[in-house]
Design an enzyme around this catalytic site. Structure first.
Site, PDB file in Angstrom:
ATOM      1  CG  HIS A 274      -1.612   1.344   1.394  1.00 40.80           C
ATOM      2  ND1 HIS A 274      -2.570   1.803   0.501  1.00 40.80           N
ATOM      3  CD2 HIS A 274      -1.458   2.323   2.294  1.00 40.80           C
ATOM      4  CE1 HIS A 274      -2.983   2.992   0.879  1.00 40.80           C
ATOM      5  NE2 HIS A 274      -2.328   3.338   1.962  1.00 40.80           N
ATOM      6  CB  CYS A 275       3.411   2.416   2.296  1.00 38.04           C
ATOM      7  SG  CYS A 275       2.283   2.266   3.705  1.00 38.04           S
ATOM      8  CB  ILE A 276       6.839   1.546  -1.397  1.00 36.95           C
ATOM      9  CG1 ILE A 276       7.384   1.201  -0.005  1.00 36.95           C
ATOM     10  CG2 ILE A 276       7.979   2.017  -2.297  1.00 36.95           C
ATOM     11  CD1 ILE A 276       8.390   0.077   0.000  1.00 36.95           C
ATOM     12  CG  ASP A 279       3.983   6.655   1.265  1.00 34.68           C
ATOM     13  OD1 ASP A 279       2.754   6.429   1.247  1.00 34.68           O
ATOM     14  OD2 ASP A 279       4.707   6.319   2.217  1.00 34.68           O
TER      15      ASP A 279
END
Length: 436
Positions: A274-276, A279
């Site tokens: 989900h993040c990298i 972001d």
């Protein structure tokens, strides 16, 4: 007794009630950590299926012990609902909802907004609230606080306390979990920071306080953007090295012998989770408001966005060398999880490559021991095939997209006609193996 003193008393005698909004990869492990310590936890999720599973002790997060979840539910330390009024008597509420990108790759704040509305309309005076969802700096102060004040009719810092503490969940990590990963915490007020530290300390072994929520928000962005930039760098170098007949894996291993100033990152078909992958777009969103151009981060994100296309070209080229077209060829993908040995396909590069191969007429199938089915954003649904020599032999091209430990390199090479290895699973050179 003041709200502050009343809350500290509840923390001291462990009589406080905790609410967790969002029972996914972040929320459920956090809920379990508090419940383990004897705290009554009320979980809230919009998914009736998730709520039913929690209440019946059915675990769906690999990093949580099935037996532990069942015990906590049996002891009535953890229960779940889809109704925000369920949180009415909670002393502390943690927001762990998704923060995806919309179709224009802008932050979709609708999940946070809905959570704030539901919390604001039901919470009592003297509640501590912490946002854990990944987001851009200033969200807590400029977006969440006004919403909570609007829907509650209360004043932040006086009637309730608000903080930000970025989640640091690493699915599949056997060494670090929610409870032993240091927790960064930034609050809007000093009281909020002290209260937040006291509450989080119940469930998490180490708290690292910072001076404001926007510092904590930037910490999360930095951690993941650091990884994106370095992974994009090594992926671009890997593509160049392939053209120059240079083994990038040998290069990295040699560079890693330097005892200072170098950290090894390894190439692959793109970043997932989900993040990298997301972001940088959160950061670009807020940077534009300050009239600032994030050139390096924009480039890293652009490199990652191109990886699926570049990997499809690699598959096409490998097939061409064997006198086959991608159109009509059977392409078997090994692994759709975004990282090895987990059951998480969020933003997986494998799905993006499958989508592109499908669009070019390839007959797509996949095998993953951790994920039984996937749905591409085209709507195409695929079930994991049975693992056998026949499945490998029947494929015109086998693409290794995830390096699960259970994948036996010798078995794959022996039974496949053509292999595009995007994870260096097959280390020995072969005329039927094409590398990233």
């Amino acid at each position: 007794m003041s709200n502050r003193n009343r809350l500290f008393q509840k923390i001291k005698d462990r009589s406080l009630k905790v609410g967790v909004v969002g029972l996914g990869y972040v929320g459920l492990p956090l809920a379990v950590c508090f419940a383990e310590k004897g705290i009554l936890v009320c979980g809230l999720d919009t998914s009736a299926e998730r709520v039913e599973k929690v209440n019946s002790g059915q675990n769906y997060i690999a990093d949580i012990s099935d037996e532990l979840l069942q015990d906590l539910v049996r002891q009535q330390k953890l229960k779940a609902s889809t109704d925000f009024s369920f949180l009415k008597e909670c002393d502390a509420i943690f927001i762990c909802v998704p923060t995806p990108l919309d179709k224009f790759r802008k932050p979709d704040m609708s999940f946070i907004e809905k959570a704030c509305k539901g919390i604001g309309e039901t919470m009592q005076s003297g509640t501590f609230i912490s946002l854990e969802s990944t987001t851009y700096p200033t969200t807590t102060e400029d977006f969440v606080l006004p919403l909570l004040e609007k829907y509650s009719g209360m004043k932040g810092g006086e009637d309730f306390w608000l903080a930000y503490s970025p989640e640091r969940v690493d699915p599949g990590n056997k060494e670090y979990s929610t409870k032993n990963t240091p927790k960064v915490l930034g609050a809007i007020s000093n009281d909020g920071l002290e209260i937040g530290k006291a509450i989080y300390t119940i469930a998490v072994s180490e708290i690292h306080p910072v001076s404001s929520p926007r510092i904590a928000e930037m910490v999360k962005i930095l951690e993941n953007t650091y990884r994106l930039v370095n992974i994009s760098l090594i992926n671009e170098l890997a593509l160049l090295a392939g053209k120059m007949d240079i083994n990038i894996w040998e290069v990295i291993d040699a560079a890693a012998t330097k005892p200072f100033g170098f950290q090894a990152f390894y190439p692959g078909p793109g970043v997932g989770g989900h993040c990298i992958p997301l972001d940088p777009f959160y950061l670009e969103h807020i940077a534009k408001k300050f009239n600032f151009d994030l050139s390096m981060i924009h480039t890293a994100g652009h490199i990652d966005l191109l990886m699926a296309h570049r990997m499809t070209l690699k598959i096409t080229s490998a097939l061409n060398r064997h006198r086959k077209s991608i159109n009509g060829s059977k392409i078997l993908f090994l692994g759709v999880a975004y990282k090895p040995n987990i059951n998480d396909e969020r933003e997986s590069p494998a799905l993006k490559i499958m989508k592109e191969v499908e669009s070019k007429g390839g007959e797509v199938s996949y095998y993953d021991p951790y994920i039984s089915s996937v749905v591409l954003d085209t709507g195409s649904r695929y079930e994991s095939v049975d693992w056998s020599e026949t499945v490998l032999a029947d494929a015109d091209c086998v693409v290794i997209t995830t390096n699960h430990k259970s994948f036996n390199a010798e078995f794959i090479e022996k039974n496949s006609k053509l292999i595009v290895d995007l994870r260096n699973v097959i280390t020995e050179a072969s005329d039927k193996v094409y590398k990233l």
